[in-house]
Design a protein around this motif. Structure first.
Motif, PDB file in Angstrom:
ATOM      1  N   GLY A 193       0.703  -0.863  -0.129  1.00 50.47           N
ATOM      2  CA  GLY A 193       0.095  -0.763  -0.158  1.00 50.47           C
ATOM      3  C   GLY A 193       1.080   1.283   0.002  1.00 50.47           C
ATOM      4  O   GLY A 193       0.678   2.708  -0.756  1.00 50.47           O
ATOM      5  N   TYR A 194       1.545   1.122   0.337  1.00 48.49           N
ATOM      6  CA  TYR A 194       2.608   2.256   1.079  1.00 48.49           C
ATOM      7  C   TYR A 194       3.351   2.518  -0.319  1.00 48.49           C
ATOM      8  O   TYR A 194       3.182   4.247  -0.729  1.00 48.49           O
ATOM      9  N   ALA A 238       1.085   4.027  -2.891  1.00 46.33           N
ATOM     10  CA  ALA A 238       0.471   5.329  -2.888  1.00 46.33           C
ATOM     11  C   ALA A 238       1.908   6.046  -3.296  1.00 46.33           C
ATOM     12  O   ALA A 238       2.020   7.410  -4.107  1.00 46.33           O
ATOM     13  N   ASP A 282       1.352   6.449  -7.024  1.00 49.12           N
ATOM     14  CA  ASP A 282       0.287   6.943  -7.344  1.00 49.12           C
ATOM     15  C   ASP A 282       0.215   8.621  -7.755  1.00 49.12           C
ATOM     16  O   ASP A 282       0.179   9.679  -6.750  1.00 49.12           O
ATOM     17  N   LEU A 316      -2.541  11.325  -6.391  1.00 46.07           N
ATOM     18  CA  LEU A 316      -2.502  11.668  -4.922  1.00 46.07           C
ATOM     19  C   LEU A 316      -1.650  13.033  -4.309  1.00 46.07           C
ATOM     20  O   LEU A 316      -1.339  13.522  -3.201  1.00 46.07           O
ATOM     21  N   ASN A 348      -2.622  10.813   1.714  1.00 47.14           N
ATOM     22  CA  ASN A 348      -3.357   9.496   1.486  1.00 47.14           C
ATOM     23  C   ASN A 348      -5.016   9.925   2.367  1.00 47.14           C
ATOM     24  O   ASN A 348      -4.587  10.965   2.807  1.00 47.14           O
ATOM     25  N   ALA A 349      -5.888   8.949   2.425  1.00 49.42           N
ATOM     26  CA  ALA A 349      -6.601   9.620   3.304  1.00 49.42           C
ATOM     27  C   ALA A 349      -6.189   9.736   4.518  1.00 49.42           C
ATOM     28  O   ALA A 349      -7.705  10.374   4.860  1.00 49.42           O
ATOM     29  N   ASN A 382      -4.629   2.889  11.251  1.00 53.42           N
ATOM     30  CA  ASN A 382      -4.307   1.775   9.822  1.00 53.42           C
ATOM     31  C   ASN A 382      -4.408   0.597   9.808  1.00 53.42           C
ATOM     32  O   ASN A 382      -4.392  -0.005   9.126  1.00 53.42           O
ATOM     33  N   ASP A 414      -8.205  -1.195   2.892  1.00 51.65           N
ATOM     34  CA  ASP A 414      -7.889   0.023   3.061  1.00 51.65           C
ATOM     35  C   ASP A 414      -6.372   0.290   3.234  1.00 51.65           C
ATOM     36  O   ASP A 414      -6.057   0.044   4.263  1.00 51.65           O
ATOM     37  N   SER A 415      -5.533   0.537   1.944  1.00 50.80           N
ATOM     38  CA  SER A 415      -4.526   0.399   3.021  1.00 50.80           C
ATOM     39  C   SER A 415      -4.377   2.389   2.284  1.00 50.80           C
ATOM     40  O   SER A 415      -3.377   2.901   2.539  1.00 50.80           O
ATOM     41  N   GLY A 416      -5.268   3.456   2.068  1.00 52.27           N
ATOM     42  CA  GLY A 416      -5.453   4.679   2.489  1.00 52.27           C
ATOM     43  C   GLY A 416      -4.811   5.425   3.870  1.00 52.27           C
ATOM     44  O   GLY A 416      -4.526   6.674   4.174  1.00 52.27           O
ATOM     45  N   HIS A 421       2.793   7.305   5.415  1.00 50.02           N
ATOM     46  CA  HIS A 421       3.581   7.387   3.608  1.00 50.02           C
ATOM     47  C   HIS A 421       4.297   8.157   3.996  1.00 50.02           C
ATOM     48  O   HIS A 421       4.386   8.893   2.828  1.00 50.02           O
TER      49      HIS A 421
END
Length: 351
Positions: A251-252, A255, A258, A261, A280-281, A307, A315-317, A321
């Motif tokens: 997930g990191y 991100a 991406d 973001l 992130n989220a 987390n 969900d990895s948000g 990160h």
């Protein structure tokens, strides 16, 4: 002192410690390739830190940088902590979980952890670096007497002068561009947010110690500019985040790659101290909360719990990160390959 010769470095390149991301494999690979590898030990505890150092020593006989946190112990406020958990409760509910009933001070500061100091004296990694502040100067002297150089982070000239007074061997000038936690000594004081080259200029003009530039440095030309500003070496973290030796999870890494973001921003919502992270989220959530953030690292206890709940739901948000301003020039390849690439770019830039 010729810092590079003393450490036996081929290149003026240091891998940032990056607690939670750097590994023995990463640190050893960088040191074996001619730079200075590092381990972030601030979250490891004495036994965990010792295991990491010994695992690294099994992979290299070269100098390693062991980094510790010197933050002031948390000032606990039950009402502030309860309000923070209440604010996060809807997010936990989204993932079918409940927030913790109470929060804990999950990391012990090196400034009050004599057992960690004694362990570093015994293990003698070669370099011990300090972040968030300074311990008792007598501890610094004891680490040096055991054969270690001691580095300390500074985000301002005042902090650099405090480092000189404490007797450290070199100053890591952390510019505002750096990923992860700001190394400010007083987290509630106004932060001048100095760019790394400005900070290097200020410190080298006023302090007679080697200065290591840190913050937003990704390529050899960045390092060349830092050296021209007066630094003796450069410390890079984000450049190594996506290498195979990194402990960053899927997930990191997603991100980091991406582009939608946006650039990394500073947030206190994840840990309780200002740190630069991919937006992130969790970062977006923090921007919308008005509640007072509990002290570091108490807030981090809540952040890690959220987390974990999010990851369990796919969900990895909501991870920490961390990344610097140079993220969009993210490197690929092994740690040794990345170091060599930057070294070659540096030589080309200096021609």
């Amino acid at each position: 002192m010729d810092l590079l010769s003393h450490l036996g470095l081929k290149y003026p390149l240091l891998q940032a410690p990056m607690a939670g991301v750097s590994t023995p494999e990463m640190a050893a690979a960088v040191s074996n390739a001619g730079g200075l590898g590092a381990l972030g030990l601030g979250a490891a505890g004495v036994d965990g830190a010792r295991r990491m150092l010994r695992a690294t020593r099994a992979l290299t006989d070269r100098v390693i940088n062991a980094n510790v946190f010197c933050h002031a112990p948390a000032m606990r406020d039950a009402d502030v902590e309860a309000d923070w958990l209440t604010a996060l409760a809807p997010q936990f509910a989204r993932f079918g979980a409940k927030p913790p009933e109470a929060l804990h001070e999950i990391y012990r500061s090196f400034a009050v952890d004599r057992a960690m100091c004694d362990m570093l004296i015994e293990e003698a990694p070669g370099v011990v670096s300090l972040h968030f502040g300074l311990p008792d100067p007598r501890w610094i002297g004891a680490l040096q007497a055991a054969g270690n150089l001691v580095f300390a982070s500074a985000t301002s000239l005042a902090e650099a002068r405090a480092c000189v007074a404490a007797g450290v061997d070199a100053i890591v000038a952390q510019g505002i561009e750096a990923g992860g936690h700001r190394g400010v000594f007083e987290p509630d004081a106004e932060d001048a947010c100095l760019p790394v080259l400005t900070l290097v200029h200020q410190i080298t003009a006023a302090c007679d110690l080697p200065v290591i530039a840190a913050g937003g440095l990704m390529e050899g030309r960045d390092v060349a500019r830092a050296l021209a500003a007066g630094a003796v070496a450069a410390q890079l973290g984000t450049a190594f985040l996506d290498c195979p030796e990194s402990a960053a999870d899927a997930g990191y890494r997603a991100a980091l790659r991406d582009v939608e973001l946006g650039p990394p921003v500073l947030t206190k919502a994840i840990s309780g101290r200002a740190a630069r992270a991919v937006p992130n989220a969790f970062v977006t959530l923090g921007q919308g909360l008005s509640q007072q953030v509990p002290d570091y690292p108490v807030t981090y206890d809540a952040g890690k719990a959220l987390n974990a709940a999010a990851k369990a739901a796919g969900d990895s948000g909501f991870g920490a990160h961390w990344a610097g301003s140079g993220l969009r020039r993210l490197r690929q390849g092994s740690a040794a390959e990345i170091l060599q690439q930057i070294a070659e770019e540096l030589m080309q830039a200096q021609r």
